[in-house]
Scaffold this active site. Structure first.
Site, PDB file in Angstrom:
ATOM      1  N   ASP A 128      82.266 -38.798 -22.172  1.00 19.46           N
ATOM      2  CA  ASP A 128      81.524 -39.458 -23.255  1.00 19.46           C
ATOM      3  C   ASP A 128      82.466 -39.948 -24.364  1.00 19.46           C
ATOM      4  O   ASP A 128      83.499 -39.332 -24.610  1.00 19.46           O
ATOM      5  CB  ASP A 128      80.479 -38.478 -23.820  1.00 19.46           C
ATOM      6  CG  ASP A 128      79.379 -39.186 -24.591  1.00 19.46           C
ATOM      7  OD1 ASP A 128      79.260 -40.418 -24.478  1.00 19.46           O
ATOM      8  OD2 ASP A 128      78.633 -38.499 -25.326  1.00 19.46           O
ATOM      9  N   HIS A 182      85.101 -48.563 -21.907  1.00 17.33           N
ATOM     10  CA  HIS A 182      84.851 -48.126 -20.526  1.00 17.33           C
ATOM     11  C   HIS A 182      86.080 -48.400 -19.662  1.00 17.33           C
ATOM     12  O   HIS A 182      86.454 -47.583 -18.825  1.00 17.33           O
ATOM     13  CB  HIS A 182      83.635 -48.866 -19.950  1.00 17.33           C
ATOM     14  CG  HIS A 182      82.351 -48.588 -20.680  1.00 17.33           C
ATOM     15  ND1 HIS A 182      81.936 -47.310 -20.997  1.00 17.33           N
ATOM     16  CD2 HIS A 182      81.382 -49.414 -21.166  1.00 17.33           C
ATOM     17  CE1 HIS A 182      80.785 -47.375 -21.633  1.00 17.33           C
ATOM     18  NE2 HIS A 182      80.424 -48.642 -21.761  1.00 17.33           N
ATOM     19  N   LEU A 197      91.196 -32.537  -2.939  1.00 18.71           N
ATOM     20  CA  LEU A 197      90.196 -32.468  -4.016  1.00 18.71           C
ATOM     21  C   LEU A 197      88.965 -33.230  -3.576  1.00 18.71           C
ATOM     22  O   LEU A 197      89.062 -34.325  -3.038  1.00 18.71           O
ATOM     23  CB  LEU A 197      90.750 -33.133  -5.287  1.00 18.71           C
ATOM     24  CG  LEU A 197      89.801 -33.196  -6.482  1.00 18.71           C
ATOM     25  CD1 LEU A 197      89.680 -31.818  -7.142  1.00 18.71           C
ATOM     26  CD2 LEU A 197      90.275 -34.221  -7.517  1.00 18.71           C
ATOM     27  N   ARG A 256      82.571 -31.467 -21.852  1.00 23.26           N
ATOM     28  CA  ARG A 256      81.985 -32.700 -22.415  1.00 23.26           C
ATOM     29  C   ARG A 256      82.919 -33.193 -23.509  1.00 23.26           C
ATOM     30  O   ARG A 256      83.311 -32.422 -24.394  1.00 23.26           O
ATOM     31  CB  ARG A 256      80.582 -32.488 -22.983  1.00 23.26           C
ATOM     32  CG  ARG A 256      80.019 -33.820 -23.520  1.00 23.26           C
ATOM     33  CD  ARG A 256      78.539 -33.829 -23.780  1.00 23.26           C
ATOM     34  NE  ARG A 256      78.091 -35.174 -24.141  1.00 23.26           N
ATOM     35  CZ  ARG A 256      76.885 -35.649 -23.946  1.00 23.26           C
ATOM     36  NH1 ARG A 256      75.956 -34.877 -23.408  1.00 23.26           N
ATOM     37  NH2 ARG A 256      76.572 -36.874 -24.302  1.00 23.26           N
ATOM     38  N   ASN A 283      83.268 -43.521 -24.895  1.00 19.41           N
ATOM     39  CA  ASN A 283      83.923 -44.821 -24.651  1.00 19.41           C
ATOM     40  C   ASN A 283      83.544 -45.861 -25.703  1.00 19.41           C
ATOM     41  O   ASN A 283      84.386 -46.621 -26.179  1.00 19.41           O
ATOM     42  CB  ASN A 283      83.523 -45.377 -23.274  1.00 19.41           C
ATOM     43  CG  ASN A 283      83.993 -44.505 -22.140  1.00 19.41           C
ATOM     44  OD1 ASN A 283      84.752 -43.564 -22.351  1.00 19.41           O
ATOM     45  ND2 ASN A 283      83.546 -44.810 -20.932  1.00 19.41           N
TER      46      ASN A 283
END
Ligand code: IPE
Ligand code: IPE
Ligand code: MG
Length: 247
Positions: free
Chosen positions: A24, A41, A135, A192, A26
């Site tokens: 979060d 973004h 991964l 976050r 951008n």
């Protein structure tokens, strides 16, 4: 999954098996520079690269990134188009690198509203990276935790209506088999960024006992070092799972 073994509950060397990230900030990163939101973004793709590298270096097995929520479809069309186009660019430009790193990509969410070009790009990167063993990277796109649960409940109700399942016998694993994360353990750590203290409809079932790390850093500025800080924070936590001491 609730029934799979959780990661060890304490110790400074314990590595979270599954890390989830709400990427979060951008838009704010771009606004700070008087740039259009799109530039934030675009810059955020660098942070995705950093985070993948850091996760591999730390020995994390599964990385789940929240890239676009169902509610994000309510943003201006211009921003949605930019985000879908960036997803295509990411899928094309990072493909070889992801294969080299041994990353297996899955894009999870309700992809029905997605345009054909983006969907094709997503399928192509999934196909190309299928053999990755280092991964597992889940990109959550057009994802809503509530919709995921609602769909699972609908499927269970259908089974019950057919007489295939007794409602009294429904266990967590029955519901989990209908979640996008059906073959994954629950996240051990949720990060976050941008200093927001909320879940925003992300993995509502799976986060039940996840440790939460809120970073004040805006997503485009998030680096390997910040990921390391989140891991160190996690390693200081005592995970009790409702007990008096860690199991
Ligand atoms: C996160 O950044 C990316 C998406 C939700 C797609 P935002 O676009 O939410 O940025 P802010 O929160 O407005 O700064
Ligand atoms: C959550 O961020 C969704 C993603 C990171 C993809 P939002 O920016 O959409 O969430 P709110 O609106 O701040 O809760
Ligand atoms: Mg936001």
């Amino acid at each position: 999954m609730t029934n799979s073994a959780p990661s060890p509950s304490h110790g400074s060397d314990r590595v979270p098996r599954h890390v989830a990230v709400i990427m979060d900030g951008n838009g704010r990163w771009a606004a700070d520079r008087e740039l259009p939101r799109y530039e934030g973004h675009r810059e955020g793709m660098k942070a995705v690269r950093e985070t993948i590298e850091a996760a591999i270096a730390e020995g994390v097995e599964i990385l789940t990134l929240f890239a676009f929520s169902t509610e994000n479809w309510n943003r201006p069309e211009e921003e949605i188009l930019a985000l879908m186009s960036l997803l295509q660019i990411y899928a094309h430009s990072e493909r070889d690198e992801l294969v080299e790193q041994g990353v297996q990509v899955k894009v999870l969410g309700d992809l029905a509203p997605m345009d054909r070009d983006t969907l094709e790009a997503v399928r192509a990167v999934e196909e190309a990276t299928r053999g990755g063993r280092q991964l597992r990277l889940n990109l959550m796109v057009s994802y809503s935790g509530r919709t995921e649960l609602l769909n699972a409940v609908r499927s269970l109700a259908r089974e019950a209506a057919l007489g295939a399942l007794d409602p009294d016998d429904i266990l967590p694993r029955h519901l989990e088999q209908y979640l996008h994360t059906r073959d994954l353990p629950d996240p051990d750590l949720l990060i976050r960024t941008s200093g927001e203290f909320r879940i925003s409809n992300f993995m509502l079932w799976q986060l039940a006992y996840t440790e939460i790390h809120i970073s004040p850093v805006l997503w485009p500025d998030f680096t390997r070092g910040h990921f390391g800080e989140a891991i160190r924070d996690y390693q200081r936590r005592e995970r009790r799972f409702g007990r008096v001491t860690a199991p």
